[in-house]
Scaffold this motif. Sequence first.
Motif, PDB file in Angstrom:
ATOM      1  N   UNK A 221       0.830  -1.203   0.000  1.00 31.88           N
ATOM      2  CA  UNK A 221       0.000   0.000   0.000  1.00 31.88           C
ATOM      3  C   UNK A 221       0.867   1.256   0.000  1.00 31.88           C
ATOM      4  N   UNK A 222       1.924   1.262   0.807  1.00 35.87           N
ATOM      5  CA  UNK A 222       2.827   2.412   0.846  1.00 35.87           C
ATOM      6  C   UNK A 222       3.509   2.613  -0.500  1.00 35.87           C
ATOM      7  N   UNK A 223       3.914   1.508  -1.129  1.00 40.72           N
ATOM      8  CA  UNK A 223       4.534   1.611  -2.452  1.00 40.72           C
ATOM      9  C   UNK A 223       3.578   2.279  -3.434  1.00 40.72           C
ATOM     10  N   UNK A 224       2.312   1.863  -3.406  1.00 39.30           N
ATOM     11  CA  UNK A 224       1.328   2.407  -4.340  1.00 39.30           C
ATOM     12  C   UNK A 224       1.035   3.881  -4.032  1.00 39.30           C
ATOM     13  N   UNK A 225       1.027   4.234  -2.755  1.00 39.80           N
ATOM     14  CA  UNK A 225       0.831   5.644  -2.386  1.00 39.80           C
ATOM     15  C   UNK A 225       1.959   6.507  -2.940  1.00 39.80           C
ATOM     16  N   UNK A 226       3.178   5.978  -2.910  1.00 38.15           N
ATOM     17  CA  UNK A 226       4.311   6.724  -3.470  1.00 38.15           C
ATOM     18  C   UNK A 226       4.179   6.879  -4.981  1.00 38.15           C
ATOM     19  N   UNK A 227       3.660   5.845  -5.653  1.00 42.39           N
ATOM     20  CA  UNK A 227       3.401   5.967  -7.089  1.00 42.39           C
ATOM     21  C   UNK A 227       2.417   7.106  -7.341  1.00 42.39           C
ATOM     22  N   UNK A 228       1.350   7.140  -6.528  1.00 39.40           N
ATOM     23  CA  UNK A 228       0.338   8.184  -6.688  1.00 39.40           C
ATOM     24  C   UNK A 228       0.925   9.579  -6.486  1.00 39.40           C
ATOM     25  N   UNK A 229       1.881   9.692  -5.586  1.00 38.30           N
ATOM     26  CA  UNK A 229       2.472  10.992  -5.255  1.00 38.30           C
ATOM     27  C   UNK A 229       3.661  11.345  -6.147  1.00 38.30           C
ATOM     28  N   UNK A 234      11.048   6.515  -3.472  1.00 40.01           N
ATOM     29  CA  UNK A 234      10.451   5.935  -2.275  1.00 40.01           C
ATOM     30  C   UNK A 234       9.604   4.716  -2.632  1.00 40.01           C
ATOM     31  N   UNK A 235       8.950   4.762  -3.796  1.00 43.96           N
ATOM     32  CA  UNK A 235       8.156   3.607  -4.235  1.00 43.96           C
ATOM     33  C   UNK A 235       9.041   2.385  -4.396  1.00 43.96           C
ATOM     34  N   UNK A 236      10.255   2.576  -4.934  1.00 49.32           N
ATOM     35  CA  UNK A 236      11.179   1.460  -5.116  1.00 49.32           C
ATOM     36  C   UNK A 236      11.602   0.874  -3.767  1.00 49.32           C
ATOM     37  N   UNK A 237      11.853   1.739  -2.793  1.00 53.38           N
ATOM     38  CA  UNK A 237      12.247   1.263  -1.462  1.00 53.38           C
ATOM     39  C   UNK A 237      11.117   0.460  -0.830  1.00 53.38           C
ATOM     40  N   UNK A 238       9.891   0.968  -0.919  1.00 52.90           N
ATOM     41  CA  UNK A 238       8.760   0.222  -0.345  1.00 52.90           C
ATOM     42  C   UNK A 238       8.511  -1.081  -1.103  1.00 52.90           C
ATOM     43  N   UNK A 239       8.735  -1.059  -2.406  1.00 52.96           N
ATOM     44  CA  UNK A 239       8.586  -2.300  -3.172  1.00 52.96           C
ATOM     45  C   UNK A 239       9.609  -3.327  -2.704  1.00 52.96           C
ATOM     46  N   UNK A 240      10.831  -2.890  -2.471  1.00 49.93           N
ATOM     47  CA  UNK A 240      11.867  -3.805  -1.992  1.00 49.93           C
ATOM     48  C   UNK A 240      11.477  -4.416  -0.652  1.00 49.93           C
ATOM     49  N   UNK A 241      10.926  -3.601   0.244  1.00 46.54           N
ATOM     50  CA  UNK A 241      10.488  -4.120   1.545  1.00 46.54           C
ATOM     51  C   UNK A 241       9.323  -5.085   1.378  1.00 46.54           C
ATOM     52  N   UNK A 242       8.447  -4.755   0.449  1.00 48.09           N
ATOM     53  CA  UNK A 242       7.259  -5.597   0.223  1.00 48.09           C
ATOM     54  C   UNK A 242       7.643  -6.980  -0.290  1.00 48.09           C
ATOM     55  N   UNK A 243       8.434  -7.044  -1.363  1.00 43.81           N
ATOM     56  CA  UNK A 243       8.749  -8.352  -1.949  1.00 43.81           C
ATOM     57  C   UNK A 243       9.587  -9.203  -1.012  1.00 43.81           C
ATOM     58  N   UNK A 244      10.292  -8.565  -0.060  1.00 45.74           N
ATOM     59  CA  UNK A 244      11.094  -9.324   0.904  1.00 45.74           C
ATOM     60  C   UNK A 244      10.273  -9.823   2.083  1.00 45.74           C
ATOM     61  N   UNK A 245       9.000  -9.424   2.177  1.00 43.23           N
ATOM     62  CA  UNK A 245       8.158  -9.843   3.298  1.00 43.23           C
ATOM     63  C   UNK A 245       7.861 -11.334   3.216  1.00 43.23           C
ATOM     64  N   UNK A 246       7.820 -11.988   4.370  1.00 45.38           N
ATOM     65  CA  UNK A 246       7.511 -13.421   4.392  1.00 45.38           C
ATOM     66  C   UNK A 246       6.110 -13.696   3.876  1.00 45.38           C
TER      67      UNK A 246
END
Length: 563
Positions: A221-229, A234-246
Motif C-alpha cells: 500500500x505504501x509503495x502504491x501511495x508513493x506511485x500516486x504521489x 520511495x516507491x522502489x524502497x517500499x517495493x523492496x520491503x514488500x517483496x522481501x516480506x515473508x
Amino acid sequence: MSDPIAAIVEALDAALADYDRAAASSVVNELIASLRRGTAVPPRTAADVLGKLRCKLLFDLVEPLAETLRFAGISTPRVRRQYAQAVIDRGNPEKAIDTLEALVEATRVGDPGEHAEAVGLLGRVYKQLYVDAVNADPGQRVSPLVQGHLRRALEYYSSVYDSAPTQHLWHGINAVALLARAAADGVAPGGTPRDLAAMASAILAEVASRGDAADTWDRATAMEACVALGRHGDALVWMARYVASKGADAFELNSTLRQLREVWRLVIGEPPGVELLPLLEAHLIRAQGGGRLTLPAHEVGPRLQRHANARPDAQVTLERTLGREGFVTLEWYSTGLERCLGVGQVRRRMDRAVGTGFLVRGGDLDPRLGDELLFLTNAHVVSDDPAVRQKRSALAPGEAVVVYDTWKGVRRERRLEFAVKRLLWTSPPDAPARGAPPLDATLLQLDPAPRDVAACPLADALPSPRKRVYVIGCPGGGDPCVSLHDNLLLDRDDRLLHYRAPTEGGSSGSPVFDDQWSAVGLHHGGGLAVSRLNGKSGTYAANEGITLRAIAGVLRGGPELSR
C-alpha cells in the motif's frame, strides 16, 4: 484411528510446498469426494484449505471446492468470500456479484471484518469491469455503463475506507488508484470531491508510523501511495520491503503486479515501471510455488536496455534496504533476460517454426570445437538420418533455418536468419547408435557464423533434485518466451533430467537452466506417464531433458568431428 481430513490437509501441504498442481488437484478431488460422502470438515479447516490454494493462485481448485463446501452446509462468510475471490480471478467478475451482495448483507451486523472484505471485493468486481473494458478499447471510457463501473468501484472502496481510515488502508489505496485512473481517462468520478494527494499522503503516513510492525499489504500500500504521489525513489524502497516480506506469496505478488499494470498502467519502458516491474516480476518468478511470467521476444531487448539504464543509485538503494538479496534478485532477473537472446527458432524454410534450439560455445561441449558458436537442438527437430526424418518428421539440415531477433537500444534492430552450413554431430531420439545411449541431440554449424547473439553458458554440475529449473523456448511455434512455472526438478541421472516446468509444442530443443541461469539440459519431451529414474518403480507426469553432461561425454569420446 487416524483423522482422514488431517491426512488430506497434510498431503495438500506437501503438494503445495512443491507446487505440484497435479498432486494438489488430486488431493482436492479427494476432499470433495469425502464431503460428498458426508465426512465432517471443520469450517476453519475448510477456509484454511481454500486460503492455501489461493496463495498459490490455484483458483481453478478453489472454486469447485468452495461450491462443494457450500452444498455440504459449510457456508461461512470466509468460505463464501473465497469462492467469490476465485470467481473474480478466473475472469468472471459478474458471476461474483450476487454472492458478494448477499455476503455484505449477512455480515453487516456482527462481523465487521468480513463485511469490509466483501464490500472491498465488490469494489474489485467493478474495478475489473472498468479496466477490462477500457484497456481493451479506450473508446469505452465514454460509455455511461463503463463509467458507472468506475464510480461504483470508487463508492465501495471509499465507503469502507471512510468508516475507519487508519484501519482499511487497502480500500483507501484502491480508491486513490481509481481517482488517478479517472483523471487520466477524463472520467468524472462522481460523489463528493476528493483530494487524491491528501488521501495518498495520509495512507503513506499511517504505514510509516507502524514501523517494523507494517505487514505485507501495508508495504504494498505504501509503495502504491508513493506511485500516486510521484515519489518514485520511495516507491522502489517500499517495493523492496514488500517483496522481501515473508507474507508476499504468489497471490500477493500477482495481485500487486495486476494492479500496477492494469490500473496504473505502468510499463517497462518508462519510470516508475522500469524499476518497479522487474523487481516484482523477479520475486513472482522465484516465489515458492512459482508464479508465471511469459515474456515474448519483443519485450526482452527493451527490458534489458531499460534495466541497464535505470537510475544508477537504484541497486545501491535496494542493497541498503534489503542487504544483498534485493541486489542479487535484480541481477538474477537481468541474467535470465539475457539468456533469452541465445535461444532461437528452428523453422522450415519459408514456413512455420517447428522447434527451438540454443547457441553454445563449441569448446564447452568438446575442446576440439574451440570458440565457435554452434547451435544445439533435438535430433527429432533436425536430423540427417532418413529413418529419423520419416518417423519423427525431423527437418533435413538443408530444409532448416534458425531465426533470432537482435536489438539495438529499445527497438528491434533486425531479424537474423541463419542457414545450416553443416550438421556436425547427431544422436538419435530412440534407438542407441553403435552402443551409445540415444540422446536426441543435433549439433549444427550455422551460416553465416553467429556474431550478434550470445551463447548460453554451461553449468559445471547438475542441480540436485527438488531444486528449480527454467526452460526458455518457442511454445506453439511463436517467438521465444521464458515460461517459468511449476518448475521443480523431480529427479535426474547422468543422462536424463525430469522436471515439471511446463512446455508446449515447439519447445523441443529448448535449453534447461539451473537457478543460476547456466544450461544443464536439452529439453526433448515429456508425458503423463514417464518412467521414473534411478531404478524407481512406477511413472509420473514429467517433462524430460537430456543432460548436457551426457552430450559432452559422447562428443568428447567420439571421433574427430568433420568441420
